[in-house]
Design a protein around this motif. Sequence first.
Motif, PDB file in Angstrom:
ATOM      1  N   CYS A 197       0.865  -1.180   0.000  1.00  0.00           N
ATOM      2  CA  CYS A 197       0.000   0.000   0.000  1.00  0.00           C
ATOM      3  C   CYS A 197       0.899   1.227   0.000  1.00  0.00           C
ATOM      4  O   CYS A 197       1.832   1.326   0.813  1.00  0.00           O
ATOM      5  N   ASP A 198       0.660   2.174  -0.916  1.00  0.00           N
ATOM      6  CA  ASP A 198       1.436   3.411  -0.923  1.00  0.00           C
ATOM      7  C   ASP A 198       0.578   4.553  -1.447  1.00  0.00           C
ATOM      8  O   ASP A 198      -0.501   4.338  -2.027  1.00  0.00           O
ATOM      9  N   SER A 199       1.052   5.756  -1.239  1.00  0.00           N
ATOM     10  CA  SER A 199       0.309   6.943  -1.667  1.00  0.00           C
ATOM     11  C   SER A 199       1.278   7.995  -2.168  1.00  0.00           C
ATOM     12  O   SER A 199       2.462   8.004  -1.799  1.00  0.00           O
ATOM     13  N   SER A 200       0.769   8.894  -3.011  1.00  0.00           N
ATOM     14  CA  SER A 200       1.558  10.014  -3.516  1.00  0.00           C
ATOM     15  C   SER A 200       0.611  11.172  -3.780  1.00  0.00           C
ATOM     16  O   SER A 200      -0.611  10.997  -3.905  1.00  0.00           O
ATOM     17  N   SER A 201       1.158  12.366  -3.854  1.00  0.00           N
ATOM     18  CA  SER A 201       0.320  13.535  -4.090  1.00  0.00           C
ATOM     19  C   SER A 201       1.048  14.517  -4.997  1.00  0.00           C
ATOM     20  O   SER A 201       2.288  14.509  -5.081  1.00  0.00           O
ATOM     21  N   SER A 202       0.280  15.344  -5.688  1.00  0.00           N
ATOM     22  CA  SER A 202       0.846  16.354  -6.571  1.00  0.00           C
ATOM     23  C   SER A 202      -0.121  17.527  -6.650  1.00  0.00           C
ATOM     24  O   SER A 202      -1.281  17.428  -6.227  1.00  0.00           O
TER      25      SER A 202
END
Length: 461
Positions: A197-202
């Motif tokens: 499980c991972d997340s990223s934002s921009s």
Amino acid sequence: MEESEILRLNVGGHIYTTTRSTLVRYPDSMLGVMFKGDIPSKVDQDGNFFIDRDGQMFRYILNFCRSGKLCLPQHFSDYDLLENEADFYQIQPLITSIISSRQQKDNMEAHYIDIVEVKTQNVFDYKDENISSDEYFTSTSVYGSILDLRTLPLGAVDRFLETRPGSNYGKLVINGRFTKIRMSEMLSSRGWIKENCDSSSSSNVTTDSVFMTQTLRETWKNGKKTGLQTMEESEILRLNVGGHIYTTTRSTLVRYPDSMLGVMFKGDIPSRVDQDGNFFIDRDGQMFRYILNFCRSGKLCLPQHFSDYDLLENEADFYQIEPLITSLTSSRQHAMKENLEVHYIEIVEVRTGTTATMPSKNSRVKTILLGRKEDLLSLPSTLVGEEAAERLECKNGSNYVELEIFGSNVRIQLADFLSNSGWVNENSDLSSSSSLTKGQDTSILCIEQSYRDRWKIYKQK
């Protein structure tokens, strides 16, 4: 001998502590015969009972003697080596358990589903000067095999399913909040396991607004010799190979007398020792494990997904153990066949003209390319034409396509490109035919010549 007696064992340099009753649990096995006193046992300089076998694998052997159950790690792959060790110790229930475990693993195939949720939010509107708007747009994509996706209880799955021709994989695109949560609960209830499980934002700034995008990704997985050997009565030696310490016997090291190890430990050439008195060899210590195990058993046992063939071949070449070099070559060829597939491109050049023009540049030349679409698309447009990619993309329904090109010397230029790109010309041939065409006053002899080249390359599956 008391069965409750505590014993220390040195197995290939690994020290184990256990009881005599554990070791004689299977009395007809090698361990049973050794520790009932039927055959003499060797001890090292510290008084430990010494066995010249693989020390890491003995952990599983000893645990089986303790519990009667084979317990292996989830991603265990050294089945060849473990079977080889179990064969030496002759614990028949263990051999049966290893075969059963291996068959079960071979029949299992890991399936994966990726859930990707993308949330886009307008966090600032310059015109209205609104901050932290709670309104956001959510889109969820679910990736996996078509068969797995169609088992999900989403109603009309095909309405959301996107696929590519010829592919077994696709994706579902579903808009709306809480889709990822519902999908996660659904997969968990069906026995799938969340593996990652991972997340990223921009952020994206426009003239009017600031948009924030958050991406959450979850990966889910669903799986679906006989005869006792006697101990060698030989000197126990300790080796320091590139910083890795091994314990073995001199007889093991001189099993192949013409090898480098055989020459070193027969005393034909002087041997160096380190500050602790260990015989020192300035070679790769990790690879020496496979070298030493081959000297012990005469078999090459590599992990299932072993890839350091270049390094191991280099080490085997140094030690000059010819049977090992032969086994390693065979193992590598077998691994290549399993992991590689052959690709072909055929180039057929057809020249048509009359006796007056053949084979000059005035003859009409057509070149036909046959092969996989992906391979033909990789050819430079300067040779196959700017419109070739568009023409190939229109050909659906098969991975193998045909492309016609007009112009002279295309075959020769393609041969130079393919040769420099690692392709090998497997075959070339020339054929010709002629026909007589009647005109008003004379007859014209028309000649057709066909040059065919077949190119081959191996690629990863």
